[in-house]
Design an enzyme around this catalytic site. Structure first.
Site, PDB file in Angstrom:
ATOM      1  N   SER A  77      88.217  54.625  75.232  1.00 22.64           N
ATOM      2  CA  SER A  77      88.007  55.848  76.002  1.00 22.64           C
ATOM      3  C   SER A  77      86.762  56.576  75.472  1.00 22.64           C
ATOM      4  CB  SER A  77      89.264  56.723  75.935  1.00 22.64           C
ATOM      5  OG  SER A  77      89.200  57.774  76.863  1.00 22.64           O
ATOM      6  N   ASP A 215      91.211  52.853  81.782  1.00 22.23           N
ATOM      7  CA  ASP A 215      91.079  53.341  80.412  1.00 22.23           C
ATOM      8  C   ASP A 215      91.603  52.364  79.361  1.00 22.23           C
ATOM      9  OD1 ASP A 215      90.962  54.884  78.134  1.00 22.23           O
ATOM     10  OD2 ASP A 215      92.383  56.395  78.800  1.00 22.23           O
TER      11      ASP A 215
END
EC number: 3.1.1.-
Length: 386
Positions: A77, A215
């Protein structure tokens, strides 16, 4: 479950290791791991700036960069974004961003990245600005051009499998040699917040290979330290530079793991009586928080255990703020006021003790790490010159 399985594999491999040789500093594998957390990436950015400054001071070299000292840099991320910023080369084949450039990046672009789309369906943010700025900053650079080994995670929702982008995987899987901006957007495309990312590369046969990614936290649950360690372990086994590591030996691993902060009051937020009244939606939101908090704690616990088992606890440093409050707990509050608070959190964290049982502060521990990294780099350079 995946994190637990990874730990067990690592743990039993360590128990099977019988090597008692002293660690050779020049052959230590150095690993940097950076958690996910959206705008809270400002916190590890402050830590990285301090560490890079220490390396420049110790080596008397204002051009020293983190990528010069770490064999593996991993992130998920926002941690994946930081990884790319400090490993992607510029036209002079040096990192395009110094650590001191990261916090200004968040201040300049954060408010535009986290600009609510206004849609009542679909993700909260359209991701267009994020993808645009990544394209501008990272250009056409691909994984193989990274200045050191990287480990950036994502999750493919079509194949239902994690996707790990590393340089060392490219010989077997050339389709993973994607553009860095595609990888960075993918690892940051948190469900609910940003749309998934679709892009293509090509296999060794020239066939199209499709990615449908979200993600990286879906694969590593926010903390990529175990992933980074596994990549480092493979590197130690395959790279002749680490020939003295005959088996998995954590005396020759140096791991710095940076968190983006957790909320110490999380455990006090709910009671069984309150939760008994929740519906499915409320549970979904709470479970996501619980999973992230529990995983971060357990990953740190697992890694601490394996390093202690090899009497190498000083080779592992986890830098984490566990007392976030108010708006600083939000991954998408990119208001100037909140970003200033996050800067303060990072700066204050440096002055805090590493643990309640140790008087050493994070600042002192990072200075110790900087000296180790510097000495190892010099020893390796001397060895290479013979």
């Amino acid at each position: 479950m995946a994190t637990t399985k990874s730990f067990l594999i690592l743990f039993f491999m360590i128990l099977a290791t019988t090597s008692s040789t002293c660690a050779k500093l020049e052959e230590m594998v150095t690993v940097l791991s950076i958690d996910g957390g959206g705008i809270k990436g400002i916190i590890p950015a402050i830590i990285l700036e301090f560490l890079e400054g220490q390396l420049q001071e110790v080596d008397n070299n204002k051009d020293a960069r983190l990528a010069d000292y770490f064999d593996v840099i991993g992130g998920t991320s926002t941690g994946g974004l930081l990884t790319a910023m400090i490993t992607t080369p510029n036209e002079n084949n040096r990192p395009f961003a110094a650590a001191k450039d990261i916090v200004p990046f968040y201040f300049e672009h954060g408010p535009h990245i986290f600009n609510y789309s206004g849609s009542i369906i679909g993700p909260m943010y359209d991701g267009k600005y994020l993808l645009q700025v990544l394209q501008e900053k990272l250009g056409e650079t691909r994984v193989h051009q990274a200045l050191t080994e990287v480990a950036i995670s994502s999750f493919d929702i079509k194949t239902n499998k994690p996707v790990i982008f590393t340089k060392s995987n490219l010989a077997k899987s050339p389709e993973l040699d994607a553009k860095m901006y595609d990888i960075c957007y993918s690892t940051a495309a948190a469900p609910i917040y940003f749309p998934p990312h679709y892009f293509i590369t090509h296999t060794s046969n020239g066939d199209i290979y499709e990615f449908n990614l979200v993600d990286g936290g879906v694969a590593t649950v926010g903390d990529p330290a175990l992933l980074s360690l596994s990549v480092a372990t493979r590197l130690a086994q395959e790279d002749p530079a680490f020939s003295s590591i005959k088996s998995l030996d954590y005396k020759q691993m140096l791991l710095l793991s940076l968190g983006t902060g957790t909320n110490s009051e999380f455990d006090k937020t709910y009671t069984a009586q309150e939760a008994a009244k929740w519906g499915p939606l409320r549970w979904m939101l709470a479970i996501q928080q619980m999973t992230n908090a529990a995983s971060s704690y357990m990953t740190d616990y697992y890694i601490s255990t394996v390093f202690q088992a090899r009497h190498s606890q000083n080779n592992y440093l986890r830098v984490q703020e566990n007392a976030l409050t108010g708006t600083t707990t939000e991954m998408d509050d990119a208001s100037e006021a909140n970003m200033e608070l996050l800067v303060q959190v990072g700066e204050t964290l440096l002055k805090k003790p590493v643990s309640k049982d140790s008087p050493e502060t994070y600042e002192e521990a990072l200075k110790r790490f900087a000296k180790l990294l510097s000495n190892r780099k010099k020893l390796r350079a001397n060895k290479a010159s013979y």
